[in-house]
Design an enzyme around this catalytic site. Structure first.
Site, PDB file in Angstrom:
ATOM      1  N   THR A  43      33.534  -6.650 -54.787  1.00 26.60           N
ATOM      2  CA  THR A  43      34.076  -5.483 -54.095  1.00 26.60           C
ATOM      3  C   THR A  43      34.366  -4.360 -55.099  1.00 26.60           C
ATOM      4  OG1 THR A  43      35.137  -7.022 -52.563  1.00 26.60           O
ATOM      5  CG2 THR A  43      35.872  -4.770 -52.447  1.00 26.60           C
ATOM      6  N   THR A  69      33.134  -3.104 -49.815  1.00 26.13           N
ATOM      7  CA  THR A  69      32.526  -4.317 -50.347  1.00 26.13           C
ATOM      8  C   THR A  69      31.201  -4.668 -49.685  1.00 26.13           C
ATOM      9  OG1 THR A  69      32.988  -6.664 -50.791  1.00 26.13           O
ATOM     10  CG2 THR A  69      33.700  -5.794 -48.668  1.00 26.13           C
ATOM     11  N   GLU A  73      30.859  -8.123 -50.326  1.00 18.07           N
ATOM     12  CA  GLU A  73      31.431  -9.466 -50.482  1.00 18.07           C
ATOM     13  C   GLU A  73      31.073 -10.072 -51.823  1.00 18.07           C
ATOM     14  OE1 GLU A  73      33.289 -13.087 -50.191  1.00 18.07           O
ATOM     15  OE2 GLU A  73      31.134 -13.060 -50.365  1.00 18.07           O
ATOM     16  N   GLU A 109      29.090 -11.113 -45.693  1.00 21.67           N
ATOM     17  CA  GLU A 109      30.483 -11.127 -45.238  1.00 21.67           C
ATOM     18  C   GLU A 109      30.795 -12.256 -44.259  1.00 21.67           C
ATOM     19  OE1 GLU A 109      33.300  -9.764 -46.915  1.00 21.67           O
ATOM     20  OE2 GLU A 109      31.856  -8.124 -46.882  1.00 21.67           O
ATOM     21  N   ASP A 168      32.928 -15.198 -45.157  1.00 18.46           N
ATOM     22  CA  ASP A 168      34.393 -15.125 -45.179  1.00 18.46           C
ATOM     23  C   ASP A 168      35.019 -15.822 -43.972  1.00 18.46           C
ATOM     24  OD1 ASP A 168      34.767 -13.935 -47.587  1.00 18.46           O
ATOM     25  OD2 ASP A 168      35.362 -11.971 -46.828  1.00 18.46           O
ATOM     26  N   SER A 184      39.716 -10.917 -44.180  1.00 18.97           N
ATOM     27  CA  SER A 184      39.493 -10.267 -45.471  1.00 18.97           C
ATOM     28  C   SER A 184      40.741 -10.383 -46.339  1.00 18.97           C
ATOM     29  CB  SER A 184      39.161  -8.794 -45.251  1.00 18.97           C
ATOM     30  OG  SER A 184      39.147  -8.082 -46.467  1.00 18.97           O
ATOM     31  N   GLY A 195      38.047  -8.342 -55.807  1.00 23.51           N
ATOM     32  CA  GLY A 195      38.260  -9.672 -56.361  1.00 23.51           C
ATOM     33  C   GLY A 195      38.412 -10.800 -55.373  1.00 23.51           C
ATOM     34  N   GLY A 196      37.876 -10.679 -54.139  1.00 21.83           N
ATOM     35  CA  GLY A 196      38.019 -11.774 -53.186  1.00 21.83           C
ATOM     36  C   GLY A 196      39.481 -12.051 -52.893  1.00 21.83           C
TER      37      GLY A 196
END
Length: 574
Positions: A394, A412, A414, A433, A436, A455, A476-477
């Site tokens: 992202t 992002t 992802e 995505e 997720d 998210s 950074g997830g």
């Protein structure tokens, strides 16, 4: 057509990089004594993107105008992190109205998505590496429609003018920096042929210092410039996108694209040591999880305990575990599941969670609490979700204009380079995505048609006595939330200026026992945490890339911070 990149312009804008001092003023994050003659500011993860945004501000555009141009530029200079093949969350502070707008342009599941689509023939979850390369991983992109929506409602300039700098960057080429070179080499395994032709011409990954030319992306941007978003959501670009997804066994259709809608969400709000923290709500879990962690830690004298001491870090880790457990059980797309918004930050519930922290030892058996007890009557949540996926990159940037409007925007595709699928002939990467979502059905975050995956993006704006104090956000997830939390605490609790707060080493842990840590966290501190029962990862990692703008509450002067973990760059505009 007048070229954007005149040498005089570059020199003029590069001359306004900020010099940060070390002493700290009364306002959080403000470096005392540092000059700040700026009326506007841009902070991004790449100098060329910051320059694009700064030029828009200098030409009279507002923060939304600059944010639109900046996002298009980031699609070119950071093609592995974000772009029109992805989605995100934009927070806009409108100074005249004193109002925060939260725009959700997150990707959503196609109509053909099913809860079982990430299971193998035996009913077991696919590995992440396998799942992300499938067409099922690609969600319906929302970034372009989000940009157009924000521009039409709150901007002052035209889409055609704001996309022009990105077109020129893509046509003329940009120099591959160290992060991009590393990411190309590490992710070449998942590139389709179109992506290989751009990032691996001749079969070898582009090295640092090479020129990256993206003529197909420039072509796509020209189509959007001349035809508007319709060419993407209901035209030739969209049809090419659908074809690329279906070639990888995905179900996306043109109906999915034409039916995509940007949503305006109510931001979530909480208080931390006298500051109102305003952040993104579901389908992002970022805001509520951030606020819950801060509220738990507010019960301790963090300033007295010291910055990154074993005791402070232990409390932070334990608060992370408690909040991530609740996150997995309760947070998902609010259009599909009921969320206990009131109970989540109820002082009684926060106190109950805080009591579970052993101030000396790590707690191995952390589970979600019963938030509905503090919400009043409501449905019981579904079972807890899967373990957190902390992969993902992202990008985040922030812009403030001379009228006091501010944009904090996390965007992002992802994973690094998303699904690895570039739309052939059109030059942009597609997200992954949908990974997720939980791979195993049954939780609040299971896959469903039209649903947006949970998210971690946490674009945030803080206020003091009604005045805008600072913005902060990170990629950074799942580590995004803790990166934002630590920078906020560094400024408010530890009195650091904004750049010091960003530079300081960070940690991350979503569940017992492993703790991720960054270089420069001393060995003796890591050993002290081990003695408390935490398991430190063997090697350091890079956690996040925070960008921030702070406002001196007494003088109104602007200061910025940008993360050196990438090529973070702050540019001020006089």
């Amino acid at each position: 057509m007048k070229r954007f990149w005149g040498t005089s312009l570059i020199v003029a804008f590069l001359s306004v990089f900020l010099a940060l001092g070390s002493a700290v003023a009364a306002s959080p994050g403000v470096p005392e004594g540092a000059p700040s003659p700026y009326t506007g500011m841009v902070s991004t993860a790449h100098p060329l993107a910051s320059l694009v945004g700064a030029r828009v501000l200098a030409s009279g555009g507002n923060a939304v105008d600059a944010a639109v141009a900046t996002q298009f530029a980031l699609n070119v200079v950071e093609p592995q992190m974000s772009g029109i093949g992805g989605g995100g969350f934009m927070m806009i502070y409108l100074a005249k109205e004193g109002k925060v707008i939260a725009i959700d342009c997150r990707e959503q599941a196609p109509a053909g998505a099913t809860p079982q689509m990430f299971l193998d023939d035996g009913g077991k979850p696919l590995s992440f590496e396998v799942a992300l390369q499938s067409g099922h991983a690609v969600g319906v992109p929302g970034t372009l429609k989000g940009l157009v929506t924000a521009l039409e409602k709150y901007g002052t300039m035209t889409l055609s003018s704001l996309i022009e700098p990105a077109i020129e960057l893509a046509e003329r080429g940009v120099v591959v920096n160290a992060p991009l070179a590393q990411h190309i080499a590490e992710n070449a395994y998942k590139f389709n042929d179109a992506a290989k032709s751009v990032f691996m011409p001749g079969g070898e990954p582009l090295p640092k210092g090479a020129l990256l030319v993206q003529s197909d992306l420039a072509k796509t941007f020209k189509l959007i410039r001349d035809g508007g978003p319709g060419v993407f959501y209901n035209g030739e670009v969209g049809q090419a996108l659908v074809n690329a997804v279906r070639e990888k066994a995905g179900t996306m259709s043109m109906e999915d694209l034409t039916g995509y809608e940007v949503k305006f969400r109510d931001p979530v709000r909480g208080n931390y040591r006298g500051y109102e923290i305003v952040s993104m709500g579901p389908p992002s879990s970022g805001g509520l999880t951030l606020l819950q962690m801060l509220k738990i830690l507010e019960g301790y004298d963090i300033k007295a305990l010291g910055h990154n001491t074993p005791q402070t870090l232990h409390l932070m880790i334990e608060a992370m575990h408690l909040s991530y457990a609740d996150r997995a059980k309760y947070l998902a797309d609010a259009d599909f599941v009921d969320i206990p918004f009131k109970g989540y930050l109820d002082e009684r519930y926060i106190a109950e969670r805080r009591k579970l922290i052993d101030i000396v030892h790590a707690t191995p058996d952390v589970t979600a609490g019963d938030i509905w007890e503090y919400e009043g009557e409501g449905p019981q949540a579904l079972r807890a979700g899967e373990a957190e996926k902390d992969r993902g990159e992202t990008t985040h940037f922030t812009v403030m204009d001379k009228w006091g409007n501010l944009v904090s925007y996390t965007t992002t595709i992802e994973d690094v380079f998303g699904s690895g699928i570039m739309v052939p002939g059109y030059g942009f990467m597609l997200n992954n995505e949908m990974t997720d979502f939980d791979f195993t059905p049954g939780g609040v975050n299971e896959v469903a048609p039209g649903k947006r995956p949970r998210s971690s993006m946490t674009p945030t704006i803080a206020f003091k006595d009604g005045k805008c104090a600072f913005s902060v956000g990170s990629p950074g997830g799942a580590t995004i939330i803790t990166s934002v939390m630590q920078v906020i605490m560094n400024m408010i609790d530890h009195g650091m200026n904004v750049q010091e707060a960003i530079d300081a080493p960070r940690i991350y842990s979503s569940s017992f026992p492993k703790v991720r840590w960054e270089a420069h966290l001393p060995e003796w501190i890591r050993n002290a945490l081990k003695l408390r029962g935490h398991v430190m990862e063997e090697k350091p990692s890079v956690i996040g890339s925070v960008q921030s703008i702070v406002i001196d509450l007494e003088t109104g002067k602007l200061y910025g911070g940008a993360d050196p973990r990438r090529e973070g760059t702050v540019i001020g505009v006089r």
